[in-house]
Design an enzyme around this catalytic site. Sequence first.
Site, PDB file in Angstrom:
ATOM      1  N   ASP A 188     -34.640   0.554  23.006  1.00  0.00           N
ATOM      2  CA  ASP A 188     -34.905   1.548  21.976  1.00  0.00           C
ATOM      3  C   ASP A 188     -36.351   2.025  22.140  1.00  0.00           C
ATOM      4  O   ASP A 188     -37.262   1.209  22.311  1.00  0.00           O
ATOM      5  CB  ASP A 188     -34.701   0.908  20.598  1.00  0.00           C
ATOM      6  CG  ASP A 188     -34.826   1.898  19.463  1.00  0.00           C
ATOM      7  OD1 ASP A 188     -33.789   2.349  18.967  1.00  0.00           O
ATOM      8  OD2 ASP A 188     -35.974   2.205  19.066  1.00  0.00           O
ATOM      9  N   ASN A 196     -41.479  12.568  17.520  1.00  0.00           N
ATOM     10  CA  ASN A 196     -40.878  13.803  17.004  1.00  0.00           C
ATOM     11  C   ASN A 196     -41.788  14.491  15.990  1.00  0.00           C
ATOM     12  O   ASN A 196     -41.959  15.715  16.011  1.00  0.00           O
ATOM     13  CB  ASN A 196     -39.524  13.506  16.361  1.00  0.00           C
ATOM     14  CG  ASN A 196     -38.384  13.519  17.362  1.00  0.00           C
ATOM     15  OD1 ASN A 196     -38.481  14.129  18.424  1.00  0.00           O
ATOM     16  ND2 ASN A 196     -37.304  12.838  17.030  1.00  0.00           N
ATOM     17  N   HIS A 201     -39.368  18.188  18.099  1.00  0.00           N
ATOM     18  CA  HIS A 201     -38.100  17.652  18.606  1.00  0.00           C
ATOM     19  C   HIS A 201     -37.838  18.025  20.069  1.00  0.00           C
ATOM     20  O   HIS A 201     -37.155  17.280  20.784  1.00  0.00           O
ATOM     21  CB  HIS A 201     -36.943  18.131  17.727  1.00  0.00           C
ATOM     22  CG  HIS A 201     -36.917  17.469  16.385  1.00  0.00           C
ATOM     23  ND1 HIS A 201     -36.385  16.215  16.180  1.00  0.00           N
ATOM     24  CD2 HIS A 201     -37.388  17.872  15.173  1.00  0.00           C
ATOM     25  CE1 HIS A 201     -36.505  15.878  14.908  1.00  0.00           C
ATOM     26  NE2 HIS A 201     -37.109  16.861  14.266  1.00  0.00           N
ATOM     27  N   ASP A 205     -36.798  15.359  22.726  1.00  0.00           N
ATOM     28  CA  ASP A 205     -35.625  15.472  23.607  1.00  0.00           C
ATOM     29  C   ASP A 205     -36.020  15.262  25.060  1.00  0.00           C
ATOM     30  O   ASP A 205     -35.288  14.606  25.825  1.00  0.00           O
ATOM     31  CB  ASP A 205     -34.975  16.848  23.448  1.00  0.00           C
ATOM     32  CG  ASP A 205     -34.224  16.991  22.135  1.00  0.00           C
ATOM     33  OD1 ASP A 205     -34.020  15.970  21.445  1.00  0.00           O
ATOM     34  OD2 ASP A 205     -33.825  18.126  21.811  1.00  0.00           O
ATOM     35  N   GLU A 231     -32.443   7.359  19.866  1.00  0.00           N
ATOM     36  CA  GLU A 231     -33.298   6.878  20.950  1.00  0.00           C
ATOM     37  C   GLU A 231     -32.836   5.528  21.505  1.00  0.00           C
ATOM     38  O   GLU A 231     -33.583   4.832  22.183  1.00  0.00           O
ATOM     39  CB  GLU A 231     -34.741   6.754  20.450  1.00  0.00           C
ATOM     40  CG  GLU A 231     -34.969   5.732  19.353  1.00  0.00           C
ATOM     41  CD  GLU A 231     -34.748   6.278  17.950  1.00  0.00           C
ATOM     42  OE1 GLU A 231     -35.331   5.726  17.007  1.00  0.00           O
ATOM     43  OE2 GLU A 231     -33.996   7.263  17.799  1.00  0.00           O
TER      44      GLU A 231
END
Length: 314
Positions: A188, A196, A201, A205, A231
Site C-alpha cells: 500500500d 493527492n 489526482h 494516478d 493505492e
Amino acid sequence: MSTNIMESINNNIIFNTINNGIIILDEDLNILAWNNWLEITTKLTSEEMVNQNICEKFDYINETKLKRKIKSVLVTNNSAFYTIDPHEYLIDIKVNTIIDKIYESMQQNITIVPYNIEKKQVCLYIYDNTKLCETNYKLEKLNEKLKDLSNRDPLTHLYNRRYFAEISNKMLSLALRNDNNLTIIILDIDKFKSINDTYGHSVGDNVIITLARELENNVRDSDLVARFGGEEFVILLNNTDLDNSVNIAEKIRKKIEEIEVKDDDNILKFTASFGVAKYDDNLDNGKIEHTITRADNALYVAKEKGRNQVIVDL
C-alpha cells in the site's frame, strides 16, 4: 469418358458461371471435369486437369479419407460433407487480397454429391468460406479482448480484484495438488491521500501507474499481480517459499524508494508498506482469502510501525 462429360458440361451455364468450384471425380479419384471458377482461382485449366488423379496432382490431400467419403456417397446415393480440419482446404488456393488478410489460403467447405451412380462418379462442390472464417476470427479476437478488458483495472491495466480472486483459487488448487508454496504480498502506498491533496489526482494516478509497471517488472510470468483498489496492490508468488517472498518484497520496497515521478518542476518520491503471508493449511483451511487477510493484517502492522517496511505474518 471424361471428354464426353466435358463436352456436355461446357455448354452448361450453371457449371461455368457458378461462384464456387465444381470437380467431377470417378471412384479412382480421376478428374473428369474442372469448372471455370477453378480455372480462374487456381490458374489451372481444365485441359491441364482432366484425366489427372486429384491426389497425385495435389499430394497433400488425404487420399484414404477422400476415397472413403466418395464410396459412402456412392453406396448411399446421398450427398455428404467432406470435413476439413479448421483453417484448412481441399485444394490450396491462395487468397488474392492483401488488405487485412488473415489466411494465406482460401478457407473451404466441401460437399460431395452423387453425379452418376452407375459409372461411379461424384461431384465435389468447393465453397469459399474465407470471409466467414475471417469474420469469426475477428469476433473471437474481439471477444478475447473484451474479456481481457473486463479482467483489468482500467487505470493500470493490471488484473482487477475479481479476476485475482478467480485465478488465485485455481492457482491454490494446483499448488496443493503439487505440494508447492504459495505466498501473498500486499502493499500500500504510504500517505497516498497526502499525495493527492498536495499534487492533485492526476499526479496521484501517475504514481499508481508508475508503481504498477514497477511491480510487473519485478515478478515472473507465473506470478499474479493485481490492483485491489485505490493505492493497494496484491502479488501472488507461485511456488515461492516465505524467505524468498520476503526478499522479493524487500527488493520491490527498495526499488519503490528510487522511483521519481515528475510534476512540472517538482520531483515526487514515495514509499510503500508491505505485508507478506504464506498459505498454511492449518491457518487458512483451503482458502486463499484467509492468506490474503493475514497478509493484510501484516500490512496494517507495517503501517503502525512507521511505514516503508516489510512485515511477515508467521
